[in-house]
Design a protein around this motif. Structure first.
Motif, short mmCIF file in Angstrom:
data_model
loop_
_atom_site.label_atom_id
_atom_site.label_comp_id
_atom_site.label_asym_id
_atom_site.label_seq_id
_atom_site.Cartn_x
_atom_site.Cartn_y
_atom_site.Cartn_z
N LEU A 11 -2.60 10.99 -17.10
CA LEU A 11 -2.74 11.27 -15.66
C LEU A 11 -2.59 10.02 -14.78
CD1 LEU A 11 -3.22 13.46 -13.59
CD2 LEU A 11 -5.68 13.20 -13.96
N ARG A 12 -3.26 8.95 -15.14
CA ARG A 12 -3.23 7.73 -14.30
C ARG A 12 -1.81 7.20 -14.04
NH1 ARG A 12 -7.18 4.20 -12.74
NH2 ARG A 12 -8.68 5.25 -14.11
N PRO A 13 -0.92 7.15 -15.04
CA PRO A 13 0.43 6.66 -14.76
C PRO A 13 1.18 7.51 -13.72
CG PRO A 13 0.03 6.63 -17.12
CD PRO A 13 -1.13 7.36 -16.49
N VAL A 14 1.00 8.82 -13.77
CA VAL A 14 1.66 9.69 -12.79
C VAL A 14 1.10 9.44 -11.40
CG1 VAL A 14 2.03 12.09 -12.09
CG2 VAL A 14 2.21 11.45 -14.49
N LEU A 15 -0.21 9.36 -11.29
CA LEU A 15 -0.84 9.10 -9.99
C LEU A 15 -0.40 7.76 -9.43
CD1 LEU A 15 -4.43 10.39 -10.85
CD2 LEU A 15 -2.61 11.63 -9.66
N SER A 16 -0.30 6.78 -10.29
CA SER A 16 0.16 5.46 -9.87
C SER A 16 1.61 5.49 -9.39
CB SER A 16 0.00 4.47 -11.03
OG SER A 16 0.42 3.19 -10.66
N SER A 17 2.45 6.21 -10.13
CA SER A 17 3.87 6.28 -9.75
C SER A 17 4.07 6.99 -8.42
CB SER A 17 4.68 6.98 -10.84
OG SER A 17 4.46 8.38 -10.80
N MET A 18 3.06 7.76 -8.01
CA MET A 18 3.14 8.48 -6.73
C MET A 18 2.60 7.65 -5.58
SD MET A 18 2.22 12.34 -8.01
CE MET A 18 2.63 13.10 -6.44
N GLY A 19 2.31 6.37 -5.84
CA GLY A 19 1.97 5.44 -4.78
C GLY A 19 0.51 5.31 -4.43
N ALA A 20 -0.39 5.82 -5.26
CA ALA A 20 -1.82 5.72 -4.94
C ALA A 20 -2.20 4.27 -4.64
CB ALA A 20 -2.66 6.25 -6.09
N ALA A 21 -2.92 4.08 -3.55
CA ALA A 21 -3.35 2.74 -3.17
C ALA A 21 -4.41 2.21 -4.12
CB ALA A 21 -3.91 2.75 -1.74
N HIS A 22 -5.29 3.10 -4.56
CA HIS A 22 -6.38 2.69 -5.43
C HIS A 22 -6.79 3.90 -6.28
CE1 HIS A 22 -9.88 0.59 -6.86
NE2 HIS A 22 -10.73 1.39 -6.25
N ILE A 23 -6.73 3.75 -7.58
CA ILE A 23 -7.20 4.79 -8.49
C ILE A 23 -8.50 4.28 -9.08
CG2 ILE A 23 -6.72 6.20 -10.52
CD1 ILE A 23 -3.71 5.65 -10.00
N VAL A 24 -9.60 4.90 -8.67
CA VAL A 24 -10.90 4.45 -9.15
C VAL A 24 -11.11 4.90 -10.58
CG1 VAL A 24 -11.90 4.43 -6.82
CG2 VAL A 24 -12.16 6.46 -8.25
N GLN A 25 -12.13 4.35 -11.21
CA GLN A 25 -12.45 4.73 -12.58
C GLN A 25 -12.66 6.23 -12.65
OE1 GLN A 25 -15.94 2.82 -14.18
NE2 GLN A 25 -16.16 4.34 -15.79
N ALA A 28 -17.31 5.09 -1.86
CA ALA A 28 -17.35 3.72 -1.34
C ALA A 28 -15.95 3.16 -1.16
CB ALA A 28 -18.18 2.83 -2.25
N ALA A 29 -15.07 3.43 -2.12
CA ALA A 29 -13.69 2.95 -2.04
C ALA A 29 -12.97 3.58 -0.85
CB ALA A 29 -12.94 3.24 -3.34
N LEU A 30 -13.27 4.84 -0.56
CA LEU A 30 -12.67 5.49 0.60
C LEU A 30 -13.06 4.77 1.89
CD1 LEU A 30 -13.11 9.30 -0.08
CD2 LEU A 30 -10.96 8.09 0.27
N GLY A 31 -14.27 4.31 1.93
CA GLY A 31 -14.74 3.60 3.12
C GLY A 31 -14.03 2.28 3.33
N ARG A 32 -13.51 1.69 2.24
CA ARG A 32 -12.82 0.40 2.34
C ARG A 32 -11.32 0.56 2.51
NH1 ARG A 32 -16.36 -0.75 -1.98
NH2 ARG A 32 -14.68 -0.52 -3.46
N THR A 33 -10.81 1.77 2.30
CA THR A 33 -9.36 1.98 2.37
C THR A 33 -8.92 2.03 3.81
OG1 THR A 33 -9.42 3.24 0.32
CG2 THR A 33 -7.49 3.52 1.70
N THR A 34 -7.84 1.31 4.09
CA THR A 34 -7.28 1.36 5.43
C THR A 34 -5.94 2.06 5.36
OG1 THR A 34 -6.29 -0.81 5.08
CG2 THR A 34 -8.40 -0.76 6.21
N PRO A 35 -5.61 2.82 6.40
CA PRO A 35 -4.33 3.54 6.37
C PRO A 35 -3.14 2.59 6.28
CG PRO A 35 -5.68 4.18 8.27
CD PRO A 35 -6.35 3.01 7.60
N VAL A 36 -2.12 3.04 5.59
CA VAL A 36 -0.88 2.27 5.51
C VAL A 36 -0.06 2.63 6.74
CG1 VAL A 36 1.20 1.90 4.19
CG2 VAL A 36 -0.95 2.28 3.00
N LEU A 37 0.29 1.62 7.51
CA LEU A 37 1.06 1.85 8.72
C LEU A 37 2.54 1.63 8.45
CD1 LEU A 37 -1.24 -0.05 11.23
CD2 LEU A 37 -1.18 2.40 10.77
N ALA A 38 3.34 2.51 8.98
CA ALA A 38 4.81 2.35 8.83
C ALA A 38 5.27 1.23 9.74
CB ALA A 38 5.50 3.66 9.19
N THR A 39 6.21 0.47 9.27
CA THR A 39 6.76 -0.61 10.10
C THR A 39 8.03 -0.11 10.80
OG1 THR A 39 8.00 -1.43 8.19
CG2 THR A 39 5.86 -2.45 8.65
#
Length: 185
Positions: A122-136, A172-183
């Motif tokens: 599961l983790r490799p697929v989630l990572s390949s989909m661009g997840a900013a942070h995959i917690v334990q 807690a990780a959600l609280g630290r995540t900031t949105p990715v802004l398009a340039t």
């Protein structure tokens, strides 16, 4: 507070996986998160299996992934991997549907032989989909989950403590995540 999409990849409405996710949704709501449940089994089979990207249910699911800050993905483990219905949905989402998202992978299964399914399937697929942070993530044995006749759920104390910890780390990780802004181009 951040919003969370809670995705059940179980093909069964009465599964332990589905019940466990809805139980954990309550903890996230209590922490102030908006939680949106998504049971993949409710998406029409013809849309999933026919790879109908334009089907209204697939468009709606894609929009749900797009609008949330975090995603909890729960799946039963079958043959050392995540469920086929979850795979079908993930295949129909845009390649980077998880960009900027914090993700919590969870799995249930009948044997500790499947504990690595989260990290190796599961983790490799989630990572390949661009997840900013995959917690334990966490794997829960079926025997540690009891579903009662009234629909309530009990988990063993050790499992309950571990799940509380991973859900709280996700929160807690959600609280630290900031949105990715398009340039601008």
């Amino acid at each position: 507070m951040p919003s969370v999409l809670s995705v059940s990849g179980s093909p069964s409405a009465s599964s332990r996986t589905n019940r466990l996710l809805r139980h954990l949704d309550s903890r996230l709501r209590a922490q102030g998160h908006e939680v949106i449940p998504l049971d993949v089994r409710t998406i029409p089979a013809e849309a999933l299996l026919g790879a109908d990207f334009r089907h209204p249910a697939i468009i709606e699911a894609t929009e749900l992934f797009d609008r949330v800050d975090g995603v909890v993905v729960g799946t039963p483990v079958y043959k050392a991997s995540y469920s086929g219905v979850l795979k079908a949905l993930l295949d129909l989402l845009p390649q980077y549907a998880l960009t900027g998202k914090t993700v919590l992978p969870l799995a249930t299964g009948g044997s500790v032989a499947h504990v690595l399914a989260i990290d190796y399937a599961l983790r490799p697929v989630l990572s390949s989909m661009g997840a900013a942070h995959i917690v334990q993530g966490w794997f829960t044995l079926d025997k540690d989950i009891t579903v009662h006749e009234d629909g309530s759920l009990t988990v063993t104390p050790t499992t309950g403590e571990a799940l509380t910890q991973v859900v709280d780390q996700f929160s807690a990780a959600l609280g630290r995540t900031t949105p990715v802004l398009a340039t601008a181009s």
